[in-house]
Structure formats: C-alpha cells, structure tokens
Design an enzyme around this catalytic site. Structure first.
Site, PDB file in Angstrom:
ATOM      1  N   HIS A 189       0.835  -1.220   0.000  1.00 17.82           N
ATOM      2  CA  HIS A 189       0.000   0.000   0.000  1.00 17.82           C
ATOM      3  C   HIS A 189       0.870   1.271   0.000  1.00 17.82           C
ATOM      4  O   HIS A 189       2.077   1.199  -0.246  1.00 17.82           O
ATOM      5  CB  HIS A 189      -0.982  -0.037   1.170  1.00 17.82           C
ATOM      6  N   GLU A 223      -1.952   0.377   8.255  1.00 16.39           N
ATOM      7  CA  GLU A 223      -1.097  -0.715   7.790  1.00 16.39           C
ATOM      8  C   GLU A 223       0.029  -0.161   6.910  1.00 16.39           C
ATOM      9  O   GLU A 223       1.169  -0.635   6.996  1.00 16.39           O
ATOM     10  CB  GLU A 223      -1.925  -1.728   6.995  1.00 16.39           C
ATOM     11  N   HIS A 282       3.100  -6.866   4.798  1.00 14.69           N
ATOM     12  CA  HIS A 282       1.719  -6.426   5.057  1.00 14.69           C
ATOM     13  C   HIS A 282       1.337  -6.757   6.493  1.00 14.69           C
ATOM     14  O   HIS A 282       2.043  -7.489   7.190  1.00 14.69           O
ATOM     15  CB  HIS A 282       0.734  -7.165   4.125  1.00 14.69           C
ATOM     16  N   GLU A 291       1.762 -11.475   6.236  1.00 10.41           N
ATOM     17  CA  GLU A 291       0.785 -10.689   6.998  1.00 10.41           C
ATOM     18  C   GLU A 291       1.285 -10.774   8.435  1.00 10.41           C
ATOM     19  O   GLU A 291       1.161 -11.812   9.090  1.00 10.41           O
ATOM     20  CB  GLU A 291      -0.622 -11.293   6.885  1.00 10.41           C
TER      21      GLU A 291
END
Ligand SMILES: [Zn+2]
Length: 306
Positions: free
Chosen positions: A101, A138, A193, A270
């Site tokens: 992101h 995040e 992430h 993650e």
C-alpha cells in the site's frame, strides 16, 4: 478491459523508473566501488558496518589508507569492492522489499481502483490497506518495517530495491511493484503487510505463490524461504501463527499479482491482525517493528546462505 494511463499514472511510472534506477546506483555489482565502499577502505577487517567503524577511517589509530588500499581507491571498477565490503555476509546480493500500500492511496481512488491483470484475473491496482481500531495504518507499519529491514540488509552488504521510498505517496500498482523487483533480478524478495482480519483472530500468516507460468521456477525456492521466515519471525517476535488464515501459518495464494507475477523467490507476510487488540498493541510498537525487521533480515541471510 483496457486501462488508459492517466497523467498521474504516467508520472508515477516515470518516478518509479527513476527510483528503481537510483536504488541500484552505488551497488558494488553495477557501479564499482561506491562512496561507502571507498570510505571503509583501510578500516580494520574485523570492524562492523557501524557509524563508529566508519568514523575510525583515516584516524591516527589506523594510520590512514595503506599503499595497497590507495591502489584500490580510484582504481578501475574491475578491482571490485574492497575486501572488507566483499566479506560482508550479503555482499553481491540483491534483496527486493515491497512495503504494501501507500500512505495516500485513499486520496486517489481513480488511480488505485483501476483494474490490473494479476496473471490470472483482474484485480485493483492497489488498496488503502487496513488499520488498527485506533487509526494506525497498515501502510505506515509496512513502511516502518521495510525501512528498518533495508537498513539491516544494507549493513550486511546487500543491495536493496524498494517498491516505494516514502509513505506519503499513491501506489504504485501491485503489478508495477512486482516488475520493479523482477527487473532488479533480486535474489529474494518480501512483500510486507499486516492483515485486517476478524477481531477475535490472532497471528501472522505467510502467503506463498502457486505455479501459474511466470512464477513456475521460483515456487520451491519461495517455499523454502517461507519456512525460514516463519521460524525466525515466530521465534524472534513471539507472534503466534494465524488462527484464522492458512494452515500452520502458511497460505497458498493464487490471486495476488505480487506472487503470481514474481520471477524471483518471494513470499508475502501478513505480520499480524491489526483488527485484533492484542496484535495491534504489538504491531504499533516501534520496538516490535524493529524486531520484525531483524527477523526478516535473519531469514533472508539464512536463505541466501543455504
Ligand atoms: Zn496489506
């Protein structure tokens, strides 16, 4: 569906090309001895890469560069990096880091919502990512860990290729992120992430590629790296494996451009569940973020030396 490149898209692509080029400039592989390599010529062979060690260069204690060292300074690139730079554990290695992101993705939905081909199907260029209930994003977490990791890896002599170098921009699309790392011919890469899972679910998961053509030759290597990453991350940070995603912390994924299109060994981690209060308290802590980066660096070093 054809996506017409927008002005911002093109500008971002150009900026990325420049960034990608800058990212490899100074690498011993592509540009001969870098200023950093020159700076450490003549330093004790046993000194670490710390600022303290650099400060010793040229001081009376080391008597300055020896005649041998002087012959290397300014010499042809064929002489290669100094013996000390070459002795660093990750000398000559290229590592790709993709911090998922970007901090201002929310500001340009027209850009991040555009459809891209992820190797199997269409998905969005990118998303905003998740955040904790307290509003810690995040994108910020990913960028912080990536920055710590880049520092750790460079200290070990690696050339680091990042898909973004700030947390105040938009994009790039997940396809471009994959291409940046592929084109750099990274020896290994990691997509960083944190998840937005169910509030009562805890833990981290490592997402691994499924053979689809472009990534066929790196499936086994990615899984080997994934095993090392799982072990180091769990041991060093104490984060449990996910109790809601994958099996024993591993999840095969065939719907992500970063894994479908990779031509280098790569996994996506993650790091925890930002929507779980216990995980969120850890993920937002700078000390935890540094520890996560250290675990990644150790796994990368183990993988590259296996
Ligand atoms: Zn994410």
């Amino acid at each position: 569906m054809t996506v017409r490149p927008t002005r911002s898209h093109l500008a971002a692509a150009v900026a990325l090309s420049v960034l990608a080029a800058l990212a490899v400039v100074g690498s011993p592989v592509t540009a001969g001895p870098s200023p950093t390599a020159l700076a450490v010529v003549g330093s004790p062979a046993t000194a670490g890469p710390s600022p303290t060690a650099l400060a010793v260069v040229g001081s009376p204690a080391t008597a300055g560069p020896s005649p041998t060292a002087l012959a290397v300074v300014g010499g042809p690139a064929a002489h290669g990096p100094s013996a000390r730079a070459a002795s660093l554990p990750l000398a000559g290695m290229v590592v790709g880091i993709d911090p998922g992101h970007n901090g201002r993705n929310y500001s340009d939905p027209g850009y991040i919502d555009q459809p891209i081909w992820n190797g199997r199907e269409q998905e969005a260029c990118d998303t905003t990512g998740t955040e904790t209930d307290g509003g810690y994003t995040e994108a910020q977490f990913n960028f912080n860990v990536a920055s710590y990791l880049a520092g750790d890896l460079r200290a070990e002599g690696a050339t680091v290729v990042l898909t973004r170098t700030s947390n105040s921009g938009v994009g790039p699309c997940v396809t471009a992120r994959s291409q940046i790392i592929d084109r750099a011919h990274a020896n290994v890469a990691i997509d960083i992430h944190a998840d937005g899972g169910p509030p009562d679910g805890r833990g981290f998961a490592i997402l691994e590629p499924v053979a689809d053509g472009p990534n066929d030759r790196v499936i086994g290597a990615s899984k080997a790296f994934g095993r090392m990453l799982l072990e180091r991350y769990h041991d060093l940070t104490g984060m449990p494996v996910s109790d809601y995603d994958g099996t024993d912390g591993i999840s095969d994924r065939d719907n992500l451009a970063g894994l479908n299109l990779t031509t280098v060994p790569k996994v996506l981690i993650e790091c925890g569940n930002m929507r779980n209060s216990t995980d969120a308290a850890l993920l937002t802590r700078p000390s935890f973020q540094r520890l996560a980066a250290r675990a990644f660096a150790q796994a990368i070093t183990s993988y590259l030396h296996a």
